[in-house]
Design a protein around this motif. Structure first.
Motif, PDB file in Angstrom:
ATOM      1  N   UNK A   1       0.899  -1.337  -0.087  1.00 18.40           N
ATOM      2  CA  UNK A   1      -0.118   0.139   0.028  1.00 18.40           C
ATOM      3  C   UNK A   1       0.610   1.154   0.027  1.00 18.40           C
ATOM      4  N   UNK A   2       2.167   1.076   0.169  1.00 25.00           N
ATOM      5  CA  UNK A   2       3.061   2.104   0.193  1.00 25.00           C
ATOM      6  C   UNK A   2       3.967   2.399  -1.041  1.00 25.00           C
ATOM      7  N   UNK A   3       3.838   3.440  -1.744  1.00 24.55           N
ATOM      8  CA  UNK A   3       4.236   3.759  -3.185  1.00 24.55           C
ATOM      9  C   UNK A   3       5.708   3.271  -3.038  1.00 24.55           C
ATOM     10  N   UNK A   4       6.545   3.738  -2.205  1.00 24.86           N
ATOM     11  CA  UNK A   4       8.142   3.496  -2.124  1.00 24.86           C
ATOM     12  C   UNK A   4       8.375   2.154  -1.775  1.00 24.86           C
TER      13      UNK A   4
ATOM     14  N   UNK B   1      10.789   4.197  -8.880  1.00 27.85           N
ATOM     15  CA  UNK B   1      11.943   3.799  -9.177  1.00 27.85           C
ATOM     16  C   UNK B   1      12.933   4.918  -9.335  1.00 27.85           C
ATOM     17  N   UNK B   2      14.349   4.427  -9.482  1.00 27.73           N
ATOM     18  CA  UNK B   2      15.222   5.654  -9.611  1.00 27.73           C
ATOM     19  C   UNK B   2      15.088   6.480 -10.578  1.00 27.73           C
TER      20      UNK B   2
ATOM     21  N   UNK C   1      12.447   8.922  -5.845  1.00 31.55           N
ATOM     22  CA  UNK C   1      13.248   8.268  -5.013  1.00 31.55           C
ATOM     23  C   UNK C   1      12.896   8.893  -3.582  1.00 31.55           C
ATOM     24  N   UNK C   2      12.952   7.779  -2.676  1.00 33.60           N
ATOM     25  CA  UNK C   2      13.042   8.475  -1.047  1.00 33.60           C
ATOM     26  C   UNK C   2      13.681   9.881  -1.088  1.00 33.60           C
TER      27      UNK C   2
ATOM     28  N   UNK D   1      11.638  13.115   0.636  1.00 31.16           N
ATOM     29  CA  UNK D   1      12.337  13.781   1.629  1.00 31.16           C
ATOM     30  C   UNK D   1      12.638  15.315   1.308  1.00 31.16           C
ATOM     31  N   UNK D   2      13.041  15.576   0.117  1.00 36.55           N
ATOM     32  CA  UNK D   2      13.143  16.961  -0.143  1.00 36.55           C
ATOM     33  C   UNK D   2      11.810  17.839  -0.437  1.00 36.55           C
TER      34      UNK D   2
END
Length: 283
Positions: free
Chosen positions: A83-86, A92-93, A97-98, A102-103
């Motif tokens: 259920x979580x996209x990440x 994908x890169x 990305x995480x 985060x940014x």
């Protein structure tokens, strides 16, 4: 070859905002934003103030939602959280990305600060206290027995922010109880996955049935505070709302399937309606 690569690049650019939106917990973020704007409008604040309240709330909610998925990305992936996209590998890169999430969280937080303070120093401080509580939940408290506390603080501060005033105790208390109920209700469907991921907040420690009872009890207590707190004769419609809330609290511990969750959501909806119906009288 070139046209194929261009098409792939264009696809990533189209897909990226969609994935980023999915990672921000859009449903809760939208619900809290609409709730805050509704409180501001019900309190008689002008159009510009309502829009500013909505913008600040949205920025704060985006920062909390994105930081949640970014902080938990590795844990969610290890637990197979589809259920979580990440976690499910959708980001994908080549797309997202995480670090990108985060940014985005940091940028949303940076926007939330001036927007909140533009609503007034005291109102802005109340909202930023709630945002800080959300970040504290993501960073640490969601994995402790105090997981309910950030929700109580954030929801309890929301009326003061939205109305730019000091609300009566029963408004703040009911909002804090509603936040606690929202926490337990929101976690109910995810308790097995959260336990597998090592996220052991209070609902995960208690288990599904006790957590369902707590969720219903908290939202029903919010109803009672809203109806009885003002200390005036209870209107018939509010008496009915209170009776429904009490029935939900009594049935939740023994009801099967998704009934406890749905009953809690229904009572939470009653609480929101009662808060909005009070309008300027609640400030």
């Amino acid at each position: 070859m070139s046209s194929g690569m261009d098409a792939a690049a264009a696809g990533r650019w189209i897909r990226r905002p969609v994935l980023l939106l999915a990672a921000c917990h859009p449903a809760p973020a939208a619900a809290v934003t609409v709730f805050a704007a509704g409180l501001a409008a019900a309190a008689g604040r002008g159009r510009d103030a309502v829009l500013l309240t909505a913008a600040a709330t949205a920025a704060g909610q985006l920062s909390i939602g994105w930081s949640n998925d970014c902080i938990d990305s590795a844990r969610d992936a290890a637990a197979g959280r589809a259920d979580k996209p990440l976690a499910r590998g959708a980001l994908t890169p080549g797309a997202l990305t995480p670090r990108t999430v985060g940014t985005a969280a940091a940028a949303a937080l940076a926007v939330a600060v001036p927007l909140s303070l533009a609503c007034g120093t005291r109102a802005g401080a109340a909202h930023l206290t709630g945002v800080a509580a959300g970040w504290a939940y993501n960073l640490r408290l969601k994995r402790t027995a105090a997981s309910w506390l950030p929700y109580a603080v954030a929801f309890g501060a929301l009326p003061a922010f939205a109305t730019a005033d000091v609300p009566p105790w029963w408004v703040t208390g009911a909002a804090a109880l509603l936040g606690c109920g929202a926490h337990f209700a929101n976690v109910l469907p995810d308790i097995p996955a959260d336990r597998a991921a090592g996220v052991l907040g209070l609902p995960q420690r208690l288990g599904r049935r006790p957590s369902a009872a707590v969720a219903a009890a908290a939202t029903s207590a919010a109803t009672a505070v809203l109806v009885l707190g003002p200390g005036r004769p209870v209107p018939p419609v509010e008496g009915v709302a209170l009776a429904v809330a009490v029935a939900a609290a009594l049935l939740a511990p023994v009801a099967p399937g998704r009934i406890p969750f749905l009953a809690t959501i229904a009572v939470a909806g009653l609480d929101v309606a009662l808060l909005l119906a009070r309008g300027p009288a609640a400030t």
